[in-house]
Design a protein around this motif. Structure first.
Motif, PDB file in Angstrom:
ATOM      1  N   VAL A   1      64.866  -1.663 -59.088  1.00 42.88           N
ATOM      2  CA  VAL A   1      66.276  -2.040 -58.912  1.00 42.88           C
ATOM      3  C   VAL A   1      66.721  -2.876 -60.100  1.00 42.88           C
ATOM      4  CG1 VAL A   1      67.841  -3.539 -57.603  1.00 42.88           C
ATOM      5  CG2 VAL A   1      66.390  -1.901 -56.402  1.00 42.88           C
ATOM      6  N   LYS A   2      67.924  -2.583 -60.601  1.00 43.92           N
ATOM      7  CA  LYS A   2      68.546  -3.406 -61.632  1.00 43.92           C
ATOM      8  C   LYS A   2      69.867  -3.938 -61.085  1.00 43.92           C
ATOM      9  CE  LYS A   2      66.553  -1.539 -65.888  1.00 43.92           C
ATOM     10  NZ  LYS A   2      66.859  -1.014 -67.250  1.00 43.92           N
ATOM     11  N   VAL A   3      69.990  -5.237 -61.103  1.00 45.22           N
ATOM     12  CA  VAL A   3      71.201  -5.876 -60.577  1.00 45.22           C
ATOM     13  C   VAL A   3      72.179  -6.100 -61.715  1.00 45.22           C
ATOM     14  CG1 VAL A   3      72.131  -7.969 -59.529  1.00 45.22           C
ATOM     15  CG2 VAL A   3      70.020  -6.954 -58.643  1.00 45.22           C
ATOM     16  N   ARG A   4      73.401  -5.643 -61.495  1.00 46.12           N
ATOM     17  CA  ARG A   4      74.486  -5.904 -62.438  1.00 46.12           C
ATOM     18  C   ARG A   4      75.442  -6.895 -61.777  1.00 46.12           C
ATOM     19  NH1 ARG A   4      76.398  -1.117 -62.790  1.00 46.12           N
ATOM     20  NH2 ARG A   4      75.515  -0.418 -64.781  1.00 46.12           N
ATOM     21  N   TRP A   5      75.830  -7.921 -62.515  1.00 50.22           N
ATOM     22  CA  TRP A   5      76.736  -8.921 -61.972  1.00 50.22           C
ATOM     23  C   TRP A   5      77.584  -9.515 -63.074  1.00 50.22           C
ATOM     24  CZ3 TRP A   5      72.299 -12.232 -59.445  1.00 50.22           C
ATOM     25  CH2 TRP A   5      71.234 -12.369 -60.344  1.00 50.22           C
ATOM     26  N   GLN A   6      78.614 -10.223 -62.681  1.00 49.69           N
ATOM     27  CA  GLN A   6      79.508 -10.913 -63.608  1.00 49.69           C
ATOM     28  C   GLN A   6      79.224 -12.405 -63.489  1.00 49.69           C
ATOM     29  OE1 GLN A   6      81.781 -10.235 -65.911  1.00 49.69           O
ATOM     30  NE2 GLN A   6      82.972 -12.109 -66.043  1.00 49.69           N
ATOM     31  N   ASN A   7      78.834 -13.018 -64.607  1.00 50.28           N
ATOM     32  CA  ASN A   7      78.399 -14.420 -64.595  1.00 50.28           C
ATOM     33  C   ASN A   7      77.287 -14.605 -63.570  1.00 50.28           C
ATOM     34  OD1 ASN A   7      78.206 -17.110 -65.184  1.00 50.28           O
ATOM     35  ND2 ASN A   7      80.019 -17.728 -64.024  1.00 50.28           N
ATOM     36  N   GLY A   8      76.246 -13.788 -63.727  1.00 50.41           N
ATOM     37  CA  GLY A   8      75.155 -13.783 -62.762  1.00 50.41           C
ATOM     38  C   GLY A   8      74.386 -15.086 -62.680  1.00 50.41           C
ATOM     39  N   LEU A   9      74.465 -15.924 -63.714  1.00 49.35           N
ATOM     40  CA  LEU A   9      73.773 -17.214 -63.646  1.00 49.35           C
ATOM     41  C   LEU A   9      74.286 -18.053 -62.489  1.00 49.35           C
ATOM     42  CD1 LEU A   9      73.693 -18.063 -67.469  1.00 49.35           C
ATOM     43  CD2 LEU A   9      71.709 -17.585 -66.014  1.00 49.35           C
ATOM     44  N   TYR A  10      75.575 -17.945 -62.197  1.00 50.88           N
ATOM     45  CA  TYR A  10      76.141 -18.695 -61.076  1.00 50.88           C
ATOM     46  C   TYR A  10      75.537 -18.206 -59.761  1.00 50.88           C
ATOM     47  CZ  TYR A  10      79.607 -20.493 -57.787  1.00 50.88           C
ATOM     48  OH  TYR A  10      80.219 -21.118 -56.726  1.00 50.88           O
ATOM     49  N   ASP A  11      75.517 -16.879 -59.567  1.00 47.86           N
ATOM     50  CA  ASP A  11      74.979 -16.321 -58.325  1.00 47.86           C
ATOM     51  C   ASP A  11      73.488 -16.604 -58.201  1.00 47.86           C
ATOM     52  OD1 ASP A  11      77.038 -13.429 -57.682  1.00 47.86           O
ATOM     53  OD2 ASP A  11      77.520 -15.201 -58.843  1.00 47.86           O
ATOM     54  N   ALA A  12      72.768 -16.438 -59.315  1.00 43.19           N
ATOM     55  CA  ALA A  12      71.306 -16.581 -59.265  1.00 43.19           C
ATOM     56  C   ALA A  12      70.882 -17.988 -58.868  1.00 43.19           C
ATOM     57  CB  ALA A  12      70.706 -16.210 -60.621  1.00 43.19           C
ATOM     58  N   GLN A  13      71.591 -19.011 -59.335  1.00 44.26           N
ATOM     59  CA  GLN A  13      71.195 -20.373 -58.995  1.00 44.26           C
ATOM     60  C   GLN A  13      71.370 -20.636 -57.504  1.00 44.26           C
ATOM     61  OE1 GLN A  13      73.656 -23.571 -60.439  1.00 44.26           O
ATOM     62  NE2 GLN A  13      75.471 -22.271 -60.607  1.00 44.26           N
ATOM     63  N   TYR A  14      72.395 -20.014 -56.896  1.00 43.81           N
ATOM     64  CA  TYR A  14      72.576 -20.178 -55.450  1.00 43.81           C
ATOM     65  C   TYR A  14      71.473 -19.466 -54.669  1.00 43.81           C
ATOM     66  CZ  TYR A  14      77.026 -22.646 -55.125  1.00 43.81           C
ATOM     67  OH  TYR A  14      77.996 -23.613 -55.157  1.00 43.81           O
ATOM     68  N   LEU A  15      71.129 -18.235 -55.096  1.00 41.09           N
ATOM     69  CA  LEU A  15      70.073 -17.504 -54.402  1.00 41.09           C
ATOM     70  C   LEU A  15      68.744 -18.239 -54.509  1.00 41.09           C
ATOM     71  CD1 LEU A  15      70.818 -13.786 -55.347  1.00 41.09           C
ATOM     72  CD2 LEU A  15      71.579 -15.080 -53.365  1.00 41.09           C
TER      73      LEU A  15
END
Length: 424
Positions: free
Chosen positions: A290-304
């Motif tokens: 799986v490859k995750v594509r996101w916009q400003n993924g650093l924000y989402d990743a820190q929450y996860l």
């Protein structure tokens, strides 16, 4: 001195400006000065002939000092007894008269698409204000049959707003944006209705079986296919917690899984069900195929990482790719959508503040983020290949994990040195 619109009658394209300039006033028609010359050049580059367009302005009289605020009260303190309410703004007679004449011109020209140059033109045609947000959007007129004006037309007409050519002369970097908007208008001149409106299959209030079965089906696909499975991922947060998560697996299909709900202080799901959903998401988002594509993924990743203690398989951050290709341009998702999405209407005000909108609207907003991220990411990847910048983007994307690690760990700061640097 009043000016008049000019061009063929009827015409497939109508260009509406704001107010006449001094050169327009001298010539007696719109876009006669340097801004008009630049408009002609941009139209030519977009494969549009000026001679096939009818051009006019909302206001037919030049305001003192060419200041729009001389005719329209942009602040409450500027309203005088002479101002009358038009739409949602208080205007002096030149704007009101020009608006009435504009409606008559549109009824006479019967265009397929109207290019609205500037805030006043967009507002007069659609009622929206804020050209920097709405430019490039596929809008429609709201002055048609049933309107109070007798000479209104029968159905809505396509409106594509863009920056005024004079704004390009003031800030040359915005020229590329206007060109993009003009090329978008060129694609829509053959009919009065939009033929590219997407049919989104959004699931915004799934049951527990629906949520689990969707996640498990995508996990199975990841294990069955040789090629990587791309998922476009986005979260919304509220009060430092994850409010909902959304992901799409095509440009049309997406699901939003709420985690917080109004009237549910313990959470949207029972504790046991939420634990199963989170574990299923962990298995999906960390799957090696799986490859995750996101916009400003650093924000989402820190929450996860903070709440669920895992980091998804990073594939592409669209904000990083935009920086790799066009570092001087903005990198927000709405801006990317205005350039790269085939169907685009500005949506970023529809669900940002959780307390101000219905829950379903916020969840749809979350999924729009996902599908726009997917389309923009795919177009950006194709563009990187054409520009021979795939290696540059790969190097930038590779910094995702080191930067995230620094964000999670923190950076040591000497307060005295930071204060001295701020002074310097």
């Amino acid at each position: 001195m009043r000016i008049k619109g000019e061009g063929p009658i009827p015409a497939r394209i109508m260009i509406v400006g704001e107010v006449p300039s001094e050169r327009d006033e001298a010539a007696g028609h719109p876009f006669a000065g340097y801004d008009g010359q630049e408009l002609n050049r941009m139209l030519h580059e977009a494969d549009i002939l000026r001679s096939e367009c009818y051009v006019t302005t909302v206001c037919k009289v030049r305001p003192p000092g060419n200041q729009l605020s001389a005719f329209i009260a942009l602040k409450k303190k500027d309203i005088s007894p002479l101002h009358k309410l038009l739409r949602d703004k208080y205007c002096l007679p030149p704007i009101q008269q020009g608006y009435t004449e504009l409606v008559a011109e549109i009824a006479m020209i019967q265009p397929n698409v109207i290019i609205a140059c500037g805030n006043l033109a967009m507002w007069a045609l659609t009622g929206k204000w804020g050209i920097l947000k709405w430019r490039g959007s596929l809008l429609s007129t709201d002055i048609h049959k049933g309107h109070s004006l007798d000479n209104a037309w029968d159905s809505a007409i396509k409106v594509i707003p863009t920056l005024h050519p004079s704004a390009v002369l003031r800030e040359w970097s915005s020229r590329a944006l206007v060109l993009s908007d003009l090329r978008r208008a060129k694609r829509h001149i053959t009919s009065r209705t939009y033929s590219n409106r997407p049919t989104w299959n959004f699931k915004v209030r799934p049951t527990f079986p629906e949520a689990i079965s969707t996640i498990q089906a995508l996990t199975s696909d990841a294990g069955a296919f040789a090629d990587p499975v791309w998922l476009d991922f986005d979260i919304e947060t509220r009060n430092e917690h994850i409010d909902c998560i959304g992901f799409s697996w095509s440009r049309q299909d997406a699901i939003c899984i709420p985690l917080m709900g109004r009237g549910k202080p313990a959470g949207y799901w029972p504790e046991e069900e939420e634990a199963q959903i989170v574990f299923a998401l962990y298995r999906l988002l960390t799957h090696p195929n799986v490859k995750v594509r996101w916009q400003n993924g650093l924000y989402d990743a820190q929450y996860l990482h903070r709440h669920w203690h895992f980091i998804p398989q990073h594939g592409q951050d669209t904000m990083i790719t935009q920086h790799s290709l066009f570092c001087a341009l903005p990198k927000g998702l709405s801006f990317l959508g205005s350039l790269y999405a085939d169907w685009y209407i500005y949506w970023k005000d529809e669900g940002k503040i959780a307390s101000d909108v219905p829950e379903e609207q916020r969840w749809v907003y979350n999924l729009q983020d996902c599908v726009y991220t997917r389309e923009c990411g795919e177009v950006l990847q194709e563009t990187a290949e054409k520009m021979n910048l795939t290696q540059v983007d790969a190097a930038q994307q590779a910094l995702f994990y080191p930067v995230l690690h620094a964000m999670l760990r923190g950076v040591r700061i000497i307060p005295e040195r930071r204060a001295a640097m701020a002074v310097e």
